[in-house]
Design a protein around this motif. Structure first.
Motif, PDB file in Angstrom:
ATOM      1  N   VAL A   1     -12.640 -60.726  24.646  1.00  0.00           N
ATOM      2  CA  VAL A   1     -11.393 -60.788  23.882  1.00  0.00           C
ATOM      3  C   VAL A   1     -11.500 -61.934  22.879  1.00  0.00           C
ATOM      4  O   VAL A   1     -11.725 -63.080  23.252  1.00  0.00           O
ATOM      5  CB  VAL A   1     -10.189 -61.018  24.824  1.00  0.00           C
ATOM      6  CG1 VAL A   1      -8.902 -61.089  24.032  1.00  0.00           C
ATOM      7  CG2 VAL A   1     -10.121 -59.919  25.865  1.00  0.00           C
ATOM      8  N   PHE A   2     -11.365 -61.602  21.590  1.00  0.00           N
ATOM      9  CA  PHE A   2     -11.444 -62.613  20.537  1.00  0.00           C
ATOM     10  C   PHE A   2     -10.114 -63.326  20.322  1.00  0.00           C
ATOM     11  O   PHE A   2     -10.070 -64.530  20.104  1.00  0.00           O
ATOM     12  CB  PHE A   2     -11.851 -61.982  19.199  1.00  0.00           C
ATOM     13  CG  PHE A   2     -13.222 -61.404  19.190  1.00  0.00           C
ATOM     14  CD1 PHE A   2     -14.329 -62.223  19.291  1.00  0.00           C
ATOM     15  CD2 PHE A   2     -13.426 -60.048  19.066  1.00  0.00           C
ATOM     16  CE1 PHE A   2     -15.600 -61.701  19.276  1.00  0.00           C
ATOM     17  CE2 PHE A   2     -14.685 -59.522  19.040  1.00  0.00           C
ATOM     18  CZ  PHE A   2     -15.782 -60.343  19.139  1.00  0.00           C
ATOM     19  N   LEU A   3      -9.025 -62.556  20.367  1.00  0.00           N
ATOM     20  CA  LEU A   3      -7.703 -63.082  20.026  1.00  0.00           C
ATOM     21  C   LEU A   3      -6.674 -62.448  20.943  1.00  0.00           C
ATOM     22  O   LEU A   3      -6.783 -61.270  21.280  1.00  0.00           O
ATOM     23  CB  LEU A   3      -7.405 -62.736  18.563  1.00  0.00           C
ATOM     24  CG  LEU A   3      -6.076 -63.176  17.983  1.00  0.00           C
ATOM     25  CD1 LEU A   3      -6.297 -63.649  16.568  1.00  0.00           C
ATOM     26  CD2 LEU A   3      -5.090 -62.048  17.992  1.00  0.00           C
ATOM     27  N   PHE A   4      -5.680 -63.230  21.344  1.00  0.00           N
ATOM     28  CA  PHE A   4      -4.607 -62.719  22.195  1.00  0.00           C
ATOM     29  C   PHE A   4      -3.291 -63.279  21.690  1.00  0.00           C
ATOM     30  O   PHE A   4      -3.164 -64.483  21.456  1.00  0.00           O
ATOM     31  CB  PHE A   4      -4.850 -63.132  23.648  1.00  0.00           C
ATOM     32  CG  PHE A   4      -3.844 -62.577  24.608  1.00  0.00           C
ATOM     33  CD1 PHE A   4      -3.813 -61.235  24.908  1.00  0.00           C
ATOM     34  CD2 PHE A   4      -2.923 -63.409  25.221  1.00  0.00           C
ATOM     35  CE1 PHE A   4      -2.892 -60.717  25.793  1.00  0.00           C
ATOM     36  CE2 PHE A   4      -1.991 -62.908  26.109  1.00  0.00           C
ATOM     37  CZ  PHE A   4      -1.982 -61.563  26.402  1.00  0.00           C
TER      38      PHE A   4
ATOM     39  N   ASN B   1     -13.760 -56.718  21.582  1.00  0.00           N
ATOM     40  CA  ASN B   1     -15.057 -56.196  21.192  1.00  0.00           C
ATOM     41  C   ASN B   1     -15.402 -55.035  22.121  1.00  0.00           C
ATOM     42  O   ASN B   1     -15.521 -55.214  23.326  1.00  0.00           O
ATOM     43  CB  ASN B   1     -16.104 -57.309  21.301  1.00  0.00           C
ATOM     44  CG  ASN B   1     -17.473 -56.863  20.866  1.00  0.00           C
ATOM     45  OD1 ASN B   1     -17.605 -55.953  20.070  1.00  0.00           O
ATOM     46  ND2 ASN B   1     -18.488 -57.507  21.396  1.00  0.00           N
ATOM     47  N   ILE B   2     -15.542 -53.830  21.539  1.00  0.00           N
ATOM     48  CA  ILE B   2     -15.958 -52.658  22.303  1.00  0.00           C
ATOM     49  C   ILE B   2     -17.141 -52.050  21.568  1.00  0.00           C
ATOM     50  O   ILE B   2     -17.009 -51.625  20.417  1.00  0.00           O
ATOM     51  CB  ILE B   2     -14.826 -51.621  22.426  1.00  0.00           C
ATOM     52  CG1 ILE B   2     -13.603 -52.224  23.100  1.00  0.00           C
ATOM     53  CG2 ILE B   2     -15.308 -50.392  23.187  1.00  0.00           C
ATOM     54  CD1 ILE B   2     -12.386 -51.336  23.107  1.00  0.00           C
ATOM     55  N   LYS B   3     -18.306 -52.041  22.207  1.00  0.00           N
ATOM     56  CA  LYS B   3     -19.529 -51.492  21.607  1.00  0.00           C
ATOM     57  C   LYS B   3     -19.837 -52.130  20.259  1.00  0.00           C
ATOM     58  O   LYS B   3     -20.122 -51.450  19.274  1.00  0.00           O
ATOM     59  CB  LYS B   3     -19.423 -49.977  21.451  1.00  0.00           C
ATOM     60  CG  LYS B   3     -19.406 -49.212  22.738  1.00  0.00           C
ATOM     61  CD  LYS B   3     -20.810 -48.979  23.203  1.00  0.00           C
ATOM     62  CE  LYS B   3     -20.840 -47.931  24.266  1.00  0.00           C
ATOM     63  NZ  LYS B   3     -22.105 -47.323  24.441  1.00  0.00           N
ATOM     64  N   ASP B   4     -19.724 -53.452  20.175  1.00  0.00           N
ATOM     65  CA  ASP B   4     -20.016 -54.243  18.977  1.00  0.00           C
ATOM     66  C   ASP B   4     -19.117 -53.909  17.786  1.00  0.00           C
ATOM     67  O   ASP B   4     -19.502 -54.095  16.638  1.00  0.00           O
ATOM     68  CB  ASP B   4     -21.489 -54.104  18.576  1.00  0.00           C
ATOM     69  CG  ASP B   4     -22.401 -54.695  19.629  1.00  0.00           C
ATOM     70  OD1 ASP B   4     -21.977 -55.664  20.301  1.00  0.00           O
ATOM     71  OD2 ASP B   4     -23.535 -54.213  19.783  1.00  0.00           O
TER      72      ASP B   4
END
Length: 105
Positions: A39-42, A7-10
Motif C-alpha cells: 500500500v503506497f497511500l492510505f 500495487n497489484i502486478k506492478d
C-alpha cells in the motif's frame, strides 16, 4: 471516505471499499480472498498516510470475482516496399476483484 493506492502486478490502482475493479490476471482461483500488503497511500477521515515506499501497518483484503478476457488488441507489422505484412492479435486476461476491507494494525 476511505481509499488507498496499492500495487497489484506492478501497476498502481486507487481502491475504495466495496468497489469492483479490473486488474491484470491474478493466478488464484475465483472466490479466494487475498491479502494485499503493498500500500503506497492510505486516506481515512481527513488524514493521509504515505509509505516509504509501502505502509507496513495497512493491509487490504480482496476477493477474486471472475477471470475475463479484454478487447482484442491488434499487432500489425509492415516493411514498406517489401511486400511484408503480418497481422496478429491477442486478448489480454483480466481479473475482476472486489475490495472487502482495509486492515489497520
Amino acid at each position: 471516505m476511505i481509499y488507498a493506492i496499492v500495487n497489484i502486478k506492478d501497476k498502481q490502482f486507487k481502491i475504495v471499499e466495496n468497489q469492483y475493479i479490473y486488474v491484470p490476471h491474478i493466478s488464484e482461483k475465483v472466490g479466494e480472498e487475498i491479502l494485499l500488503n503493498q500500500v503506497f497511500l492510505f486516506y481515512k477521515e481527513g488524514k493521509l498516510f504515505l509509505g516509504d515506499p509501502f505502509l507496513e501497518k495497512i493491509n487490504i483484503i480482496i476477493e477474486i470475482m471472475q477471470h475475463i478476457k479484454g478487447k482484442k488488441i491488434f499487432v500489425f507489422k509492415k516493411k514498406r516496399r517489401k511486400g511484408y505484412k503480418v497481422k496478429n492479435g491477442f486478448r489480454p486476461l483480466f481479473s475482476k476483484i472486489k475490495i472487502i476491507s482495509f486492515l489497520e494494525k
